[in-house]
Design an enzyme around this catalytic site. Structure first.
Site, PDB file in Angstrom:
ATOM      1  N   THR A 120       0.816  -1.213   0.000  1.00 52.12           N
ATOM      2  CA  THR A 120       0.000   0.000   0.000  1.00 52.12           C
ATOM      3  C   THR A 120       0.849   1.262   0.000  1.00 52.12           C
ATOM      4  OG1 THR A 120      -1.785  -1.138   1.180  1.00 52.12           O
ATOM      5  CG2 THR A 120      -1.795   1.256   1.233  1.00 52.12           C
ATOM      6  N   LEU A 121       1.846   1.325   0.898  1.00 45.52           N
ATOM      7  CA  LEU A 121       2.687   2.517   0.976  1.00 45.52           C
ATOM      8  C   LEU A 121       3.465   2.727  -0.314  1.00 45.52           C
ATOM      9  CD1 LEU A 121       4.246   2.425   4.570  1.00 45.52           C
ATOM     10  CD2 LEU A 121       2.066   3.376   3.818  1.00 45.52           C
ATOM     11  N   VAL A 161       9.739   6.081   5.150  1.00 45.73           N
ATOM     12  CA  VAL A 161       8.396   6.288   5.701  1.00 45.73           C
ATOM     13  C   VAL A 161       7.819   4.970   6.190  1.00 45.73           C
ATOM     14  CG1 VAL A 161       7.867   8.366   4.355  1.00 45.73           C
ATOM     15  CG2 VAL A 161       7.455   6.107   3.351  1.00 45.73           C
ATOM     16  N   ALA A 162       8.691   3.990   6.409  1.00 50.23           N
ATOM     17  CA  ALA A 162       8.250   2.658   6.817  1.00 50.23           C
ATOM     18  C   ALA A 162       8.422   2.474   8.319  1.00 50.23           C
ATOM     19  CB  ALA A 162       9.020   1.592   6.030  1.00 50.23           C
ATOM     20  N   ARG A 163       9.575   1.950   8.737  1.00 50.20           N
ATOM     21  CA  ARG A 163       9.896   1.779  10.148  1.00 50.20           C
ATOM     22  C   ARG A 163      11.373   2.072  10.350  1.00 50.20           C
ATOM     23  NH1 ARG A 163       5.348   2.264  10.812  1.00 50.20           N
ATOM     24  NH2 ARG A 163       3.824   0.991  11.963  1.00 50.20           N
ATOM     25  N   ASP A 182      10.779   9.924   8.463  1.00 49.78           N
ATOM     26  CA  ASP A 182       9.593  10.060   9.300  1.00 49.78           C
ATOM     27  C   ASP A 182       9.612   9.065  10.456  1.00 49.78           C
ATOM     28  OD1 ASP A 182       6.996  11.267   9.832  1.00 49.78           O
ATOM     29  OD2 ASP A 182       6.111   9.350   9.227  1.00 49.78           O
ATOM     30  N   GLU A 238      12.101   6.442  19.078  1.00 50.51           N
ATOM     31  CA  GLU A 238      11.162   7.547  18.917  1.00 50.51           C
ATOM     32  C   GLU A 238      10.608   7.963  20.279  1.00 50.51           C
ATOM     33  OE1 GLU A 238       8.207   6.427  16.035  1.00 50.51           O
ATOM     34  OE2 GLU A 238       9.693   6.229  14.429  1.00 50.51           O
ATOM     35  N   HIS A 298       7.194  11.023  12.850  1.00 59.91           N
ATOM     36  CA  HIS A 298       6.340   9.854  12.593  1.00 59.91           C
ATOM     37  C   HIS A 298       4.880  10.291  12.384  1.00 59.91           C
ATOM     38  CE1 HIS A 298       5.989   5.238  13.348  1.00 59.91           C
ATOM     39  NE2 HIS A 298       5.186   5.644  12.366  1.00 59.91           N
TER      40      HIS A 298
END
Length: 312
Positions: free
Chosen positions: A149-150, A228-230, A254, A259, A278
């Site tokens: 999806t991403l 933008v994943a992990r 991100d 975090e 994030h």
């Protein structure tokens, strides 16, 4: 699918406030046939209860179905849910537009220096970059690592901007807007000629540390990394070294190994690193996006159909 008890109550655990306003989220279910209510810790659950939560709780295993209000469900013990026979679903599949927009914004900022101009604006500095520095993203190659999806959301938007998009995924099935799909074993070949490399794979044991010193040395020295994943997919120490050495030009990040990103992280200090906290999925209607998914699964649950995004 085995027979289930009807859902008589949709319980929204207060931990959803980590990502959405909890009261607004509950209100998003006003048109649902099943009543929704906000609950805290210590609640008793029955098979006729469905639960939506950001955090796991042991008592959720007494419910009829549990939904994780985020895509990453690694905090939830899937084996325990399997053993208890309680379906667990997650919120993947709804972030293609939001995260895709963020990734494209990173790329446009790097190309047109918006982040640099903003920095100079704080000092009322009429900044004039070197003539050769700004560029357009049209015609530049983007490699999207992961075409779920991403990745598809990123690829679709990059293709619309006239970028040459290639991707990396295990299946060689064609993807709209992607001119070539590489096998993960050919990652180094896929990223070698890309001006931008966007990471969009899930965090698994196989992808942890997927991008480290060998990958950064393989990338162009004028290339930008987008994650933008992990966070753990990227070796941050190796990224800092690569930035210091000029092996890569910059990074749009991100997500991070820790975090919030610690104040003493060297990543804060690079002009060509853009950091967002994030917030790839953060919009003023994110609670509605999740509610739409949950509402669809309520209907599926009551109809005895397969649940969307079932992970246990």
């Amino acid at each position: 699918m085995s027979e289930r008890a009807d859902i008589e109550r949709l319980c929204v655990h207060e931990s959803v406030e980590n990502v959405v306003p909890k009261e607004a989220f509950v209100e998003a279910f006003d048109d649902l046939d099943v009543p929704a209510e906000l609950v805290g810790d210590g609640e008793d659950y029955a098979e006729s209860d469905a639960v939506v939560s950001f955090r796991p709780r042991p008592e959720f295993l007494d419910a009829g179905w549990v939904h994780c209000a985020r895509a990453g469900y690694d905090e939830f013990d899937t084996d325990a849910y399997e053993a208890a026979g309680v379906p667990l679903t997650n919120s993947s599949g709804i972030h293609g537009e939001t995260v895709g927009e963020l990734a494209v914004n990173y790329m446009l900022s790097f190309a047109r220096l918006l982040h640099v101009y903003r920095d100079h604006q704080h000092d009322a500095d009429w900044y004039d970059p070197d003539y050769e520095r700004p560029f357009t993203v049209g015609g530049e190659r983007l490699c999207v690592v992961g075409l779920g999806t991403l990745g598809r959301g990123i690829a679709e938007r990059a293709d619309a901007l006239g970028m040459e998009v290639v991707g990396v995924r295990r299946s060689d099935e064609s993807v709209p807007g992607v001119s070539r799909v590489y096998d993960p074993e050919d990652l180094h070949e896929a990223i070698a000629d890309a001006r931008f490399v966007a990471i969009a794979v899930p965090h698994t044991p196989a992808t942890e540390g997927m991008f480290g010193a060998p990958e950064f040395r393989r990338m162009r020295d004028d290339a930008y990394l987008i994650n933008v994943a992990r966070g753990p997919i990227v070796d941050e120490d190796a990224l800092v070294d690569a930035l210091d050495a000029g092996d890569v030009a910059g990074a749009g990040l991100d997500v991070f190994e820790t975090e919030p990103l610690p104040e003493d992280s060297p990543l804060w200090d690079f002009e060509e690193v853009i950091i967002s906290p994030h917030k790839g999925s953060a919009t003023n209607r994110y609670h509605l996006d999740i509610a739409d998914l949950v509402s669809e699964n309520v209907r599926r649950y009551l109809a005895g159909e397969d649940l969307r995004n079932r992970v246990a």
